[in-house]
Design a protein around this motif. Structure first.
Motif, mmCIF file in Angstrom:
data_model
loop_
_atom_site.group_PDB
_atom_site.id
_atom_site.type_symbol
_atom_site.label_atom_id
_atom_site.label_comp_id
_atom_site.label_asym_id
_atom_site.label_seq_id
_atom_site.Cartn_x
_atom_site.Cartn_y
_atom_site.Cartn_z
ATOM 1 N N VAL A 1 36.679 2.819 24.845
ATOM 2 C CA VAL A 1 35.311 2.385 25.067
ATOM 3 C C VAL A 1 35.228 1.879 26.500
ATOM 4 O O VAL A 1 36.048 1.057 26.927
ATOM 5 C CB VAL A 1 34.910 1.262 24.090
ATOM 6 N N GLN B 1 27.850 -0.144 27.078
ATOM 7 C CA GLN B 1 29.137 0.467 26.784
ATOM 8 C C GLN B 1 28.922 1.863 26.224
ATOM 9 O O GLN B 1 27.853 2.191 25.714
ATOM 10 C CB GLN B 1 29.969 -0.372 25.811
ATOM 11 N N THR B 2 29.961 2.681 26.348
ATOM 12 C CA THR B 2 29.903 4.045 25.860
ATOM 13 C C THR B 2 31.264 4.452 25.327
ATOM 14 O O THR B 2 32.298 3.967 25.799
ATOM 15 C CB THR B 2 29.468 5.012 26.977
ATOM 16 N N SER B 3 31.260 5.321 24.347
ATOM 17 C CA SER B 3 32.505 5.963 23.973
ATOM 18 C C SER B 3 32.908 6.888 25.117
ATOM 19 O O SER B 3 32.054 7.316 25.913
ATOM 20 C CB SER B 3 32.328 6.760 22.679
ATOM 21 N N SER C 1 33.654 9.896 25.161
ATOM 22 C CA SER C 1 32.971 11.191 25.081
ATOM 23 C C SER C 1 31.504 11.097 25.477
ATOM 24 O O SER C 1 30.867 12.111 25.759
ATOM 25 C CB SER C 1 33.060 11.728 23.646
ATOM 26 N N ALA D 1 29.241 10.081 23.385
ATOM 27 C CA ALA D 1 28.435 10.320 22.191
ATOM 28 C C ALA D 1 27.757 9.052 21.683
ATOM 29 O O ALA D 1 26.712 9.123 21.041
ATOM 30 C CB ALA D 1 29.307 10.908 21.090
ATOM 31 N N TYR D 2 28.357 7.913 21.960
ATOM 32 C CA TYR D 2 27.820 6.637 21.471
ATOM 33 C C TYR D 2 27.614 5.696 22.639
ATOM 34 O O TYR D 2 28.459 5.587 23.525
ATOM 35 C CB TYR D 2 28.785 6.004 20.460
ATOM 36 N N THR D 3 26.467 5.012 22.649
ATOM 37 C CA THR D 3 26.169 4.035 23.680
ATOM 38 C C THR D 3 25.545 2.795 23.053
ATOM 39 O O THR D 3 24.981 2.841 21.957
ATOM 40 C CB THR D 3 25.209 4.595 24.740
ATOM 41 N N LEU D 4 25.669 1.704 23.788
ATOM 42 C CA LEU D 4 25.084 0.429 23.363
ATOM 43 C C LEU D 4 24.641 -0.294 24.619
ATOM 44 O O LEU D 4 25.397 -0.341 25.604
ATOM 45 C CB LEU D 4 26.120 -0.403 22.606
ATOM 46 N N SER E 1 26.871 6.625 31.397
ATOM 47 C CA SER E 1 27.265 7.991 31.073
ATOM 48 C C SER E 1 28.703 8.225 31.525
ATOM 49 O O SER E 1 29.265 7.428 32.274
ATOM 50 C CB SER E 1 26.333 8.998 31.743
ATOM 51 N N TRP F 1 35.575 -0.522 19.686
ATOM 52 C CA TRP F 1 34.111 -0.554 19.809
ATOM 53 C C TRP F 1 33.619 -1.845 19.179
ATOM 54 O O TRP F 1 33.757 -2.073 17.996
ATOM 55 C CB TRP F 1 33.496 0.653 19.104
ATOM 56 N N THR G 1 30.450 -4.352 18.272
ATOM 57 C CA THR G 1 29.000 -4.312 18.105
ATOM 58 C C THR G 1 28.317 -5.420 18.896
ATOM 59 O O THR G 1 27.130 -5.336 19.182
ATOM 60 C CB THR G 1 28.630 -4.428 16.624
#
Length: 124
Positions: A33, A50-52, A54, A56-59, A71, A102, A104
């Motif tokens: 992450v 934050q992002t994975s 890849s 695919a996931y962002t917060l 990105s 990751w 939350t």
């Protein structure tokens, strides 16, 4: 040796844009992450996004949602933070960080790897 190197900071007028880059090296970051934090003088280091790895996931932290975009470019091992409609209160040192988890509700204690930071100054 794991290393994160930020670049792209500078002086910009209010309303302007900047794109920060974080070049990652020293290991495979797949599954990690990646996050951006900032620290203004006399204040705590605050989470921004934050992002994975890849992408695919962002917060996002609520105050920057819609203005900042995180990105990744896996081929370049680089994470970006695109910042739009900058305000003087965005002035801070911006840090890139990496974690194996990751969260939350991310905070700096969850991130083990940090860059040296890049200064962003927004003039009014």
């Amino acid at each position: 040796q794991v290393q994160l190197v930020e670049s792209g900071g500078g002086l910009v007028q209010a309303g302007g844009s900047l794109r920060l880059s974080c070049a990652a090296s020293g290991r495979t970051f797949s599954g990690y992450v990646m996050a951006w934090f900032r620290q203004a003088p006399g204040k705590e280091r605050d989470f921004l996004a934050q992002t994975s790895w890849s992408g695919a996931y962002t917060l996002y932290e609520e105050s920057v949602k819609g203005r900042f975009t995180i990105s990744t470019d896996v081929a370049k091992n680089t994470v970006y933070l695109q910042m739009e409609s900058l305000k003087p209160e965005d002035t801070a040192v911006y840090y890139c960080a990496a974690s194996g988890t990751w969260y939350t509700r991310p905070n700096e204690s969850g991130f083990a790897v940090w860059g040296q930071g890049t200064q962003v100054t927004v003039s009014s």
